[in-house]
Write an enzyme that holds these catalytic residues in place. Structure first.
Site, PDB file in Angstrom:
ATOM      1  N   HIS A 292       0.749  -1.155   0.045  1.00  0.00           N
ATOM      2  CA  HIS A 292       0.177   0.093  -0.047  1.00  0.00           C
ATOM      3  C   HIS A 292       0.819   1.165   0.079  1.00  0.00           C
ATOM      4  O   HIS A 292       0.617   2.171  -0.878  1.00  0.00           O
ATOM      5  CB  HIS A 292      -0.802   0.059   1.505  1.00  0.00           C
ATOM      6  CG  HIS A 292      -1.892   1.122   1.402  1.00  0.00           C
ATOM      7  ND1 HIS A 292      -3.338   1.193   0.866  1.00  0.00           N
ATOM      8  CD2 HIS A 292      -1.522   2.338   1.900  1.00  0.00           C
ATOM      9  CE1 HIS A 292      -3.603   2.426   1.187  1.00  0.00           C
ATOM     10  NE2 HIS A 292      -2.813   3.082   1.882  1.00  0.00           N
ATOM     11  N   GLU A 293       1.860   1.488   0.831  1.00  0.00           N
ATOM     12  CA  GLU A 293       2.710   2.546   1.036  1.00  0.00           C
ATOM     13  C   GLU A 293       3.437   2.878  -0.180  1.00  0.00           C
ATOM     14  O   GLU A 293       3.697   3.951  -0.696  1.00  0.00           O
ATOM     15  CB  GLU A 293       3.604   2.481   2.310  1.00  0.00           C
ATOM     16  CG  GLU A 293       2.578   2.555   3.431  1.00  0.00           C
ATOM     17  CD  GLU A 293       1.429   3.756   3.758  1.00  0.00           C
ATOM     18  OE1 GLU A 293       1.546   4.801   2.965  1.00  0.00           O
ATOM     19  OE2 GLU A 293       0.429   3.623   4.348  1.00  0.00           O
TER      20      GLU A 293
ATOM     21  N   HIS B  90       1.664   4.495  -2.824  1.00  0.00           N
ATOM     22  CA  HIS B  90       1.612   5.784  -2.833  1.00  0.00           C
ATOM     23  C   HIS B  90       2.640   6.433  -3.724  1.00  0.00           C
ATOM     24  O   HIS B  90       2.653   7.370  -4.481  1.00  0.00           O
ATOM     25  CB  HIS B  90       1.313   6.133  -1.608  1.00  0.00           C
ATOM     26  CG  HIS B  90       0.053   5.967  -0.905  1.00  0.00           C
ATOM     27  ND1 HIS B  90      -1.082   6.439  -1.496  1.00  0.00           N
ATOM     28  CD2 HIS B  90      -0.458   5.677   0.250  1.00  0.00           C
ATOM     29  CE1 HIS B  90      -2.355   6.051  -0.868  1.00  0.00           C
ATOM     30  NE2 HIS B  90      -1.777   5.766   0.172  1.00  0.00           N
TER      31      HIS B  90
ATOM     32  N   HIS C  22      -5.798   6.644  -2.886  1.00  0.00           N
ATOM     33  CA  HIS C  22      -6.609   5.583  -2.185  1.00  0.00           C
ATOM     34  C   HIS C  22      -7.701   4.995  -3.015  1.00  0.00           C
ATOM     35  O   HIS C  22      -8.161   5.982  -3.899  1.00  0.00           O
ATOM     36  CB  HIS C  22      -7.229   6.028  -0.956  1.00  0.00           C
ATOM     37  CG  HIS C  22      -6.419   6.155   0.407  1.00  0.00           C
ATOM     38  ND1 HIS C  22      -6.252   7.169   1.234  1.00  0.00           N
ATOM     39  CD2 HIS C  22      -5.477   5.167   0.693  1.00  0.00           C
ATOM     40  CE1 HIS C  22      -5.213   6.827   2.074  1.00  0.00           C
ATOM     41  NE2 HIS C  22      -4.635   5.786   1.850  1.00  0.00           N
ATOM     42  N   CYS C  23      -8.104   4.010  -3.145  1.00  0.00           N
ATOM     43  CA  CYS C  23      -8.974   3.375  -4.136  1.00  0.00           C
ATOM     44  C   CYS C  23     -10.095   2.922  -3.372  1.00  0.00           C
ATOM     45  O   CYS C  23     -10.343   2.643  -2.181  1.00  0.00           O
ATOM     46  CB  CYS C  23      -8.512   1.975  -4.518  1.00  0.00           C
ATOM     47  SG  CYS C  23      -9.361   1.162  -5.725  1.00  0.00           S
TER      48      CYS C  23
ATOM     49  N   CYS D 135      -9.044  -3.978  -2.850  1.00  0.00           N
ATOM     50  CA  CYS D 135      -7.965  -3.492  -3.334  1.00  0.00           C
ATOM     51  C   CYS D 135      -6.968  -3.182  -2.214  1.00  0.00           C
ATOM     52  O   CYS D 135      -7.462  -2.401  -1.339  1.00  0.00           O
ATOM     53  CB  CYS D 135      -8.099  -2.200  -4.325  1.00  0.00           C
ATOM     54  SG  CYS D 135      -6.597  -1.533  -5.173  1.00  0.00           S
TER      55      CYS D 135
ATOM     56  N   CYS E 275      -6.130  -3.539  -7.627  1.00  0.00           N
ATOM     57  CA  CYS E 275      -7.533  -4.120  -8.395  1.00  0.00           C
ATOM     58  C   CYS E 275      -7.037  -3.532  -9.779  1.00  0.00           C
ATOM     59  O   CYS E 275      -5.769  -3.093 -10.041  1.00  0.00           O
ATOM     60  CB  CYS E 275      -8.666  -3.106  -8.189  1.00  0.00           C
ATOM     61  SG  CYS E 275      -8.446  -1.466  -8.257  1.00  0.00           S
TER      62      CYS E 275
ATOM     63  N   CYS F 194      -6.222   0.209 -10.664  1.00  0.00           N
ATOM     64  CA  CYS F 194      -4.974   0.742  -9.788  1.00  0.00           C
ATOM     65  C   CYS F 194      -3.785  -0.176 -10.790  1.00  0.00           C
ATOM     66  O   CYS F 194      -2.824   0.647 -10.923  1.00  0.00           O
ATOM     67  CB  CYS F 194      -4.988   0.185  -8.474  1.00  0.00           C
ATOM     68  SG  CYS F 194      -6.009   1.484  -7.414  1.00  0.00           S
TER      69      CYS F 194
END
Length: 173
Positions: free
Chosen positions: A130-131, A134, A140-141, A146, A165, A168
């Site tokens: 996640h990080e 970015h 953010h989705c 996701c 997803c 993304c």
């Protein structure tokens, strides 16, 4: 792409392995493990008994050898007025951080039949992916499955997959 993992404080071999495996599996990138670093001077806020997340990002950017660098720490992090954060990254930046402190709860609330160790491993993978997402420009989705979905609780982290997803994926790969 090359991601350098920067352990800050006492980070277990398991956490390092899960972080590395998660990044490789989602981003198909080269991953290196930096020498462990000390907690950044000035990061601790005694009034909150927590650590400023942005100090760890600065450290990762400074010492990391990758195009993207992620600090991993067992310390409890906060950012501005938020009570805590699992991680933090600047959109499109080169540094990021995750904390394992609040990912270590013993259960996922009955969401699955996995052991506490498996649940923790999955949380580490999800937060690292996640990080770094970015730093690759992903915001953010809205898709709850996701990995880029905003997840302020471990329960919401547990619902996510360790993958991007389709939308993304198209935006980053």
């Amino acid at each position: 792409m090359h991601v350098d993992i920067v352990p800050v404080g006492e980070v277990s071999a398991q956490v390092k392995r899960e972080a590395s495996d998660g990044l490789r599996s989602v981003y198909d990138c080269e991953v290196s493990m930096h020498e462990p670093q000390s907690i950044p001077a000035g990061a601790y806020d005694g009034d909150r008994d927590q650590y400023r997340a942005e100090e760890f990002i600065d450290l990762a950017r400074r010492v990391g050898s990758g195009g993207k660098n992620i600090a991993i720490t067992p310390k409890d992090l906060f950012y501005r007025r938020r009570n805590y954060v699992f991680g933090l990254a600047y959109l499109g930046g080169s540094g990021s951080v995750i904390s394992t402190y609040r990912l270590q709860t013993s259960s996922d609330g009955g969401f699955s039949n996995r052991s506490a160790g498996e649940i923790f491993s999955q949380r580490v993978r999800k937060e690292v992916v996640h990080e770094v997402g970015h730093t690759l420009g992903l915001e953010h989705c809205d898709n709850k499955r996701c990995v880029m979905n905003f997840s302020p609780t471990v329960r919401q982290v547990d619902v996510k997959e360790v993958s991007l997803c389709g939308s993304c994926q198209r935006n980053v790969l």
